[in-house]
Design a protein around this motif. Sequence first.
Motif, PDB file in Angstrom:
ATOM      1  N   PRO A   1       1.276  -1.130  -0.135  1.00 21.79           N
ATOM      2  CA  PRO A   1      -0.064  -0.245  -0.033  1.00 21.79           C
ATOM      3  C   PRO A   1       1.002   1.265  -0.300  1.00 21.79           C
ATOM      4  O   PRO A   1       2.122   1.551   0.679  1.00 21.79           O
ATOM      5  CB  PRO A   1      -0.869  -0.292   1.505  1.00 21.79           C
ATOM      6  CG  PRO A   1       0.366  -0.811   2.319  1.00 21.79           C
ATOM      7  CD  PRO A   1       0.782  -2.481   1.138  1.00 21.79           C
ATOM      8  N   GLY A   2      -0.069   2.567  -0.625  1.00 26.02           N
ATOM      9  CA  GLY A   2       1.171   3.938  -0.120  1.00 26.02           C
ATOM     10  C   GLY A   2       1.268   4.012   0.968  1.00 26.02           C
ATOM     11  O   GLY A   2       0.625   3.619   2.150  1.00 26.02           O
ATOM     12  N   PRO A   3       1.673   5.252   1.296  1.00 30.07           N
ATOM     13  CA  PRO A   3       2.054   6.106   2.449  1.00 30.07           C
ATOM     14  C   PRO A   3       0.436   6.143   3.351  1.00 30.07           C
ATOM     15  O   PRO A   3       0.314   6.830   2.879  1.00 30.07           O
ATOM     16  CB  PRO A   3       2.820   7.200   1.988  1.00 30.07           C
ATOM     17  CG  PRO A   3       1.748   7.883   1.103  1.00 30.07           C
ATOM     18  CD  PRO A   3       1.977   6.661  -0.179  1.00 30.07           C
ATOM     19  N   LEU A   4       0.738   5.862   4.640  1.00 30.08           N
ATOM     20  CA  LEU A   4      -0.678   5.905   5.485  1.00 30.08           C
ATOM     21  C   LEU A   4      -0.471   7.347   5.572  1.00 30.08           C
ATOM     22  O   LEU A   4       0.386   8.411   5.633  1.00 30.08           O
ATOM     23  CB  LEU A   4      -0.678   5.722   7.099  1.00 30.08           C
ATOM     24  CG  LEU A   4      -1.187   5.597   7.725  1.00 30.08           C
ATOM     25  CD1 LEU A   4      -3.046   4.920   7.608  1.00 30.08           C
ATOM     26  CD2 LEU A   4      -0.592   5.675   9.864  1.00 30.08           C
ATOM     27  N   ILE A   5      -1.921   8.085   5.749  1.00 29.86           N
ATOM     28  CA  ILE A   5      -1.905   9.505   5.193  1.00 29.86           C
ATOM     29  C   ILE A   5      -2.709   9.743   6.957  1.00 29.86           C
ATOM     30  O   ILE A   5      -3.731   8.899   7.007  1.00 29.86           O
ATOM     31  CB  ILE A   5      -2.230  10.488   4.706  1.00 29.86           C
ATOM     32  CG1 ILE A   5      -2.032  10.145   2.771  1.00 29.86           C
ATOM     33  CG2 ILE A   5      -2.697  11.652   5.063  1.00 29.86           C
ATOM     34  CD1 ILE A   5      -2.769  10.697   1.696  1.00 29.86           C
ATOM     35  N   GLU A   6      -1.775  10.484   7.634  1.00 34.65           N
ATOM     36  CA  GLU A   6      -2.997  11.065   9.250  1.00 34.65           C
ATOM     37  C   GLU A   6      -3.485  12.171   8.643  1.00 34.65           C
ATOM     38  O   GLU A   6      -2.560  13.235   8.908  1.00 34.65           O
ATOM     39  CB  GLU A   6      -1.924  10.946  10.280  1.00 34.65           C
ATOM     40  CG  GLU A   6      -2.034  10.908  11.546  1.00 34.65           C
ATOM     41  CD  GLU A   6      -1.134  10.433  12.763  1.00 34.65           C
ATOM     42  OE1 GLU A   6      -0.662  11.394  12.711  1.00 34.65           O
ATOM     43  OE2 GLU A   6      -1.205  10.014  13.108  1.00 34.65           O
ATOM     44  N   MET A   7      -4.939  12.615   9.263  1.00 34.88           N
ATOM     45  CA  MET A   7      -5.106  14.429   9.164  1.00 34.88           C
ATOM     46  C   MET A   7      -6.187  13.943  11.251  1.00 34.88           C
ATOM     47  O   MET A   7      -5.740  13.424  11.685  1.00 34.88           O
ATOM     48  CB  MET A   7      -6.302  13.718   8.320  1.00 34.88           C
ATOM     49  CG  MET A   7      -6.125  14.193   7.032  1.00 34.88           C
ATOM     50  SD  MET A   7      -7.410  14.485   5.052  1.00 34.88           S
ATOM     51  CE  MET A   7      -7.570  15.756   6.027  1.00 34.88           C
ATOM     52  N   ILE A   8      -5.507  15.648  11.468  1.00 39.07           N
ATOM     53  CA  ILE A   8      -6.148  15.610  12.587  1.00 39.07           C
ATOM     54  C   ILE A   8      -7.915  16.666  12.639  1.00 39.07           C
ATOM     55  O   ILE A   8      -7.813  17.428  11.868  1.00 39.07           O
ATOM     56  CB  ILE A   8      -5.352  16.190  13.211  1.00 39.07           C
ATOM     57  CG1 ILE A   8      -4.110  15.842  13.693  1.00 39.07           C
ATOM     58  CG2 ILE A   8      -6.079  16.660  15.171  1.00 39.07           C
ATOM     59  CD1 ILE A   8      -3.124  16.565  14.189  1.00 39.07           C
ATOM     60  N   GLU A   9      -8.961  16.135  12.986  1.00 42.36           N
ATOM     61  CA  GLU A   9      -9.997  16.358  12.683  1.00 42.36           C
ATOM     62  C   GLU A   9      -9.810  18.570  13.058  1.00 42.36           C
ATOM     63  O   GLU A   9      -9.680  18.942  13.996  1.00 42.36           O
ATOM     64  CB  GLU A   9     -10.895  15.873  13.816  1.00 42.36           C
ATOM     65  CG  GLU A   9     -11.722  14.988  13.282  1.00 42.36           C
ATOM     66  CD  GLU A   9     -13.347  14.346  14.514  1.00 42.36           C
ATOM     67  OE1 GLU A   9     -13.857  13.767  13.757  1.00 42.36           O
ATOM     68  OE2 GLU A   9     -13.508  15.037  15.359  1.00 42.36           O
ATOM     69  N   GLY A  10     -10.360  18.447  11.754  1.00 43.12           N
ATOM     70  CA  GLY A  10     -10.461  20.062  11.900  1.00 43.12           C
ATOM     71  C   GLY A  10      -9.320  20.272  10.438  1.00 43.12           C
ATOM     72  O   GLY A  10      -9.647  21.630  10.107  1.00 43.12           O
ATOM     73  N   GLU A  11      -9.202  19.490  10.636  1.00 46.04           N
ATOM     74  CA  GLU A  11      -7.658  19.911   9.356  1.00 46.04           C
ATOM     75  C   GLU A  11      -8.325  20.372   7.942  1.00 46.04           C
ATOM     76  O   GLU A  11      -8.799  19.038   7.705  1.00 46.04           O
ATOM     77  CB  GLU A  11      -6.536  19.602   9.934  1.00 46.04           C
ATOM     78  CG  GLU A  11      -5.222  19.422   8.688  1.00 46.04           C
ATOM     79  CD  GLU A  11      -3.850  18.427   9.293  1.00 46.04           C
ATOM     80  OE1 GLU A  11      -3.019  18.440   8.829  1.00 46.04           O
ATOM     81  OE2 GLU A  11      -4.020  17.016   9.252  1.00 46.04           O
ATOM     82  N   CYS A  12      -7.267  20.632   7.235  1.00 50.00           N
ATOM     83  CA  CYS A  12      -7.861  20.876   5.614  1.00 50.00           C
ATOM     84  C   CYS A  12      -6.272  20.136   4.592  1.00 50.00           C
ATOM     85  O   CYS A  12      -5.602  20.935   4.864  1.00 50.00           O
ATOM     86  CB  CYS A  12      -8.354  21.727   5.469  1.00 50.00           C
ATOM     87  SG  CYS A  12      -9.381  22.014   3.743  1.00 50.00           S
ATOM     88  N   LEU A  13      -6.645  19.222   4.242  1.00 52.89           N
ATOM     89  CA  LEU A  13      -4.657  18.503   3.271  1.00 52.89           C
ATOM     90  C   LEU A  13      -5.094  18.883   1.930  1.00 52.89           C
ATOM     91  O   LEU A  13      -6.160  18.871   1.593  1.00 52.89           O
ATOM     92  CB  LEU A  13      -5.186  17.600   3.995  1.00 52.89           C
ATOM     93  CG  LEU A  13      -3.980  16.984   3.560  1.00 52.89           C
ATOM     94  CD1 LEU A  13      -2.040  17.810   4.222  1.00 52.89           C
ATOM     95  CD2 LEU A  13      -3.636  15.392   3.463  1.00 52.89           C
ATOM     96  N   ALA A  14      -3.671  19.720   0.757  1.00 55.65           N
ATOM     97  CA  ALA A  14      -4.206  19.694  -0.058  1.00 55.65           C
ATOM     98  C   ALA A  14      -3.356  18.781  -0.374  1.00 55.65           C
ATOM     99  O   ALA A  14      -1.670  18.767   0.106  1.00 55.65           O
ATOM    100  CB  ALA A  14      -3.047  21.007  -0.428  1.00 55.65           C
ATOM    101  N   ILE A  15      -3.807  17.679  -1.482  1.00 52.38           N
ATOM    102  CA  ILE A  15      -2.573  16.354  -1.741  1.00 52.38           C
ATOM    103  C   ILE A  15      -2.400  17.212  -3.424  1.00 52.38           C
ATOM    104  O   ILE A  15      -3.398  16.604  -3.987  1.00 52.38           O
ATOM    105  CB  ILE A  15      -3.067  15.707  -1.459  1.00 52.38           C
ATOM    106  CG1 ILE A  15      -3.718  15.375  -0.187  1.00 52.38           C
ATOM    107  CG2 ILE A  15      -2.730  14.808  -2.301  1.00 52.38           C
ATOM    108  CD1 ILE A  15      -4.329  14.637  -0.071  1.00 52.38           C
ATOM    109  N   THR A  16      -1.306  17.443  -3.894  1.00 48.18           N
ATOM    110  CA  THR A  16      -1.000  17.519  -5.012  1.00 48.18           C
ATOM    111  C   THR A  16      -0.206  15.937  -5.383  1.00 48.18           C
ATOM    112  O   THR A  16       0.947  15.403  -5.035  1.00 48.18           O
ATOM    113  CB  THR A  16       0.102  18.394  -5.262  1.00 48.18           C
ATOM    114  OG1 THR A  16      -0.279  19.945  -4.725  1.00 48.18           O
ATOM    115  CG2 THR A  16      -0.022  18.735  -7.246  1.00 48.18           C
TER     116      THR A  16
END
Length: 406
Positions: A115-130
């Motif tokens: 699998p690809g990298p684990l992406i971790e986010m925190i509630e409230g966060e807005c993430l840009a993924i290119t």
Amino acid sequence: MEKETSRLGLVGAPRLWAVAILAVTLVGAGALRFGGQQAAGPAPAAVVPAANTVGEPAVASAAERAVLAALAPGDRPEGCIQPDRRINLYAVELPKDGTQIRLGYGLTPETASYPGPLIEMIEGECLAITLHNQIPAATLEALRRDPNIPLGVSLHTHGVKYTPTSDGTIHTDSYVPPGGQRTYIWYAKPRNTSTGSQGTAGYWWYHDHLGGGPHGTQGIGAGLFGGLVVRRQGDVRPDRTYVTAFGDLQSINLRRGAATDTCDPVNPVPGPTCIIADKGERVEFLVIGMGNDMHTFHLHGHSWADTRTGTVDGTNKAIVDSVPVIDNKTIGPGDTFGFQFLAGDSVGAGNWMVHCHMQFHSDQGMSTMMHVLNPDGTLAAHSADHAPVSAAGAPAAHSGHQAGTK
Ligand SMILES: [Cu+2]
């Protein structure tokens, strides 16, 4: 369709990237530990050892925010004014597995994996993924089953909020042709007790939705998938996370039998085919159901609380007892779940099977090991016919996987 030309590389100041690196666990590359929480010596009286907890999301500087705001013009999910963090994700071709084309996502082209990298986010966060599509057009042509679908790959996610322009689908034109790039915006909306919005904390996955056809079936089957975990502030952060995707052809992360476990007995390196932990480490599994079959995920010697964040805290008996504690869970295609536990808790070092409990699946090789290491970092002793890798590094027979040792 949006066509981006900006090539910003590593966005932001080093401090932003320090946070980003903390927040993106390289499961494929392995070996990223949070806070050095290795347990040493006998466990103290406390049931749960001290561990890192999740803090507040990163906040970009005003200058950085201006750059981020321009990355993906257009709609934002309600509540996401603009992203505060950006990562690059590369879709690349990997060495074939026999005749099977293999693809992977990576935070760099060199570290792409399935699998690809684990992406971790925190509630409230807005993430840009290119997403950068570096897969050769000829490879995508070879995977294509539907000639009416353009060549390309995409990034589609589960669980978090996004607008149609970040859906990663053909009908929204939100895919990436060979050689192109595109920025997707994900919003980890927090729980809102006033409105009843449930928030996005939990275990999810992301995957291609275009390779081969309109549902990305061939892209996913070639390796374009990975785990996404959304945490809440205050959640306990694990020492290690492993993603295990149970899929077609009785596969774990698209491997079977001996190929699922390539740990060196003396110097094991954690990764998609080497699940290891020190005794007492807080380990997290993120389990994905892929393909067309139902499976059950079973882990020997350990059990877990079946909640959205994989743990249950507190001493309220009614609440604690309302949460099932299980060691076997059914997943269907597209399902995800996850959980945390203390490696070797009460059971110590050892080679603990991880397998599908549909017996004919495990008998066909849908079985691997979680190795709770000896204090010196080596694999615990195991029977000769179950050595994951011989001393010379060549794969050994895995008859034990087929021997019904449960
Ligand atoms: Cu199965």
